[in-house]
Design a protein around this motif. Structure first.
Motif, PDB file in Angstrom:
ATOM      1  N   CYS A 276       9.164  -0.383  -7.693  1.00  0.00           N
ATOM      2  CA  CYS A 276      10.608  -0.562  -7.506  1.00  0.00           C
ATOM      3  C   CYS A 276      11.003  -0.348  -6.042  1.00  0.00           C
ATOM      4  CB  CYS A 276      11.375   0.397  -8.405  1.00  0.00           C
ATOM      5  SG  CYS A 276      11.308  -0.021 -10.161  1.00  0.00           S
ATOM      6  N   VAL A 277      10.388   0.644  -5.379  1.00  0.00           N
ATOM      7  CA  VAL A 277      10.675   0.889  -3.961  1.00  0.00           C
ATOM      8  C   VAL A 277      10.265  -0.316  -3.118  1.00  0.00           C
ATOM      9  CG1 VAL A 277      10.046   2.292  -1.963  1.00  0.00           C
ATOM     10  CG2 VAL A 277      10.550   3.395  -4.145  1.00  0.00           C
ATOM     11  N   VAL A 278       9.089  -0.888  -3.412  1.00  0.00           N
ATOM     12  CA  VAL A 278       8.618  -2.071  -2.679  1.00  0.00           C
ATOM     13  C   VAL A 278       9.576  -3.238  -2.899  1.00  0.00           C
ATOM     14  CG1 VAL A 278       6.767  -3.781  -2.532  1.00  0.00           C
ATOM     15  CG2 VAL A 278       6.208  -1.353  -2.703  1.00  0.00           C
ATOM     16  N   GLU A 279      10.039  -3.403  -4.130  1.00  0.00           N
ATOM     17  CA  GLU A 279      10.974  -4.488  -4.424  1.00  0.00           C
ATOM     18  C   GLU A 279      12.307  -4.281  -3.702  1.00  0.00           C
ATOM     19  OE1 GLU A 279       9.335  -5.656  -8.882  1.00  0.00           O
ATOM     20  OE2 GLU A 279      11.033  -4.308  -8.645  1.00  0.00           O
ATOM     21  N   VAL A 280      12.774  -3.042  -3.652  1.00  0.00           N
ATOM     22  CA  VAL A 280      14.021  -2.756  -2.925  1.00  0.00           C
ATOM     23  C   VAL A 280      13.848  -3.059  -1.442  1.00  0.00           C
ATOM     24  CG1 VAL A 280      15.586  -0.916  -2.196  1.00  0.00           C
ATOM     25  CG2 VAL A 280      14.893  -1.071  -4.583  1.00  0.00           C
ATOM     26  N   LEU A 281      12.694  -2.688  -0.862  1.00  0.00           N
ATOM     27  CA  LEU A 281      12.431  -2.993   0.546  1.00  0.00           C
ATOM     28  C   LEU A 281      12.389  -4.506   0.778  1.00  0.00           C
ATOM     29  CD1 LEU A 281       9.710  -0.338   1.458  1.00  0.00           C
ATOM     30  CD2 LEU A 281      12.093  -0.389   2.215  1.00  0.00           C
ATOM     31  N   GLY A 282      11.751  -5.215  -0.154  1.00  0.00           N
ATOM     32  CA  GLY A 282      11.708  -6.676  -0.044  1.00  0.00           C
ATOM     33  C   GLY A 282      13.095  -7.284  -0.091  1.00  0.00           C
TER      34      GLY A 282
ATOM     35  N   SER B 269       3.585   4.562 -10.472  1.00  0.00           N
ATOM     36  CA  SER B 269       3.352   3.161 -10.116  1.00  0.00           C
ATOM     37  C   SER B 269       4.627   2.333 -10.256  1.00  0.00           C
ATOM     38  CB  SER B 269       2.248   2.570 -11.002  1.00  0.00           C
ATOM     39  OG  SER B 269       1.046   3.294 -10.855  1.00  0.00           O
ATOM     40  N   VAL B 270       5.371   2.582 -11.326  1.00  0.00           N
ATOM     41  CA  VAL B 270       6.631   1.859 -11.531  1.00  0.00           C
ATOM     42  C   VAL B 270       7.624   2.201 -10.423  1.00  0.00           C
ATOM     43  CG1 VAL B 270       8.622   1.592 -13.063  1.00  0.00           C
ATOM     44  CG2 VAL B 270       6.316   1.655 -14.018  1.00  0.00           C
ATOM     45  N   ILE B 271       7.704   3.481 -10.057  1.00  0.00           N
ATOM     46  CA  ILE B 271       8.622   3.900  -8.996  1.00  0.00           C
ATOM     47  C   ILE B 271       8.237   3.261  -7.658  1.00  0.00           C
ATOM     48  CG2 ILE B 271       9.422   5.872  -7.639  1.00  0.00           C
ATOM     49  CD1 ILE B 271       9.151   7.560 -10.180  1.00  0.00           C
TER      50      ILE B 271
END
Length: 229
Positions: free
Chosen positions: A203-209, A198-200
């Protein structure tokens, strides 16, 4: 073609941030509800209980998603840059907390055990001559199928009904064998992989954002459109 892709990116950011905003409001409302209707399980964890965490998380999610939505909709470079920086800081905080939890796992376990003992002592003091414990302990013991911190002897003579395996209306009712501390450790160990994934993913969603926000920011800067910094 490039303009269409950027418009698609813009409205995708708007939709995603709007959904995040709605989720943040829901989390905030649920946290306020829990804060009003439930008291903390342990004395030290009162400042860090689930209700407070939900309220803080809801406020952060709503604020960040609102900035992203408004920045993308209005093509405001200042808001997009603020959205990018906030996502970056959130990702750093999440990774830092994850590393600290891994480094101080044993110390955290000792601290939780001490705090549970304090909370149980307070619950016993509030029980008086009644056989009913605090509702928070009943909820914990029913959900985790446990009794006390280590075992049923932690409650002394006033054992709550939630410690019984079946019925408590017999002379010597059978009590649950495991303590809540062991059950909590087992629960966290079993869900460690899910939490890590879930944390990973987060983090991926935040990087995409951040990538989407910076792409729009650079496009607005090159085209000279939108609001200036």
């Amino acid at each position: 073609m490039a303009q269409r892709c950027l418009k698609c990116l813009k409205y995708t950011m708007c939709l995603a941030n709007f959904l995040c905003f709605v989720c943040g409001v829901a989390v905030l409302c649920f946290g306020v509800y829990m804060m009003v209707h439930m008291s903390p399980l342990t004395p030290t964890l009162a400042k860090y209980n689930l209700a407070n965490l939900l309220v803080i998380s809801g406020i952060v999610i709503t604020c960040v998603s609102f900035l992203g939505f408004l920045g993308a909709l209005k093509e405001n470079r200042c808001l997009l840059l603020t959205f990018f920086l906030l996502l970056f800081l959130l990702m750093l905080v999440e990774l830092t907390v994850a590393c600290l939890l891994l480094m101080f796992e044993k110390e955290l376990g000792i601290w939780v055990e001490e705090d549970l003992n304090k909370g149980l002592a307070e619950a016993k003091g509030k029980m008086g001559n009644s056989t009913d414990a605090m509702s928070e302990w009943d909820l914990l013991q029913n959900n985790l199928d446990c009794c006390g911190v280590q075992n049923v002897t932690d409650w002394g003579d006033n054992v709550p009904k939630s410690c019984c395996k079946d019925k408590c209306d017999v002379a010597k009712p059978p009590y649950k064998n495991d303590g809540c501390l062991v059950k909590m450790k087992t629960f966290f160990e079993e869900n460690f992989l899910t939490t890590g994934i879930s944390v990973i993913v987060l983090c991926v969603v935040e990087v995409l954002g951040m990538c989407f926000a910076m792409t729009l920011f650079c496009h607005i800067s090159r085209s000279g459109l939108g609001y200036k910094l």
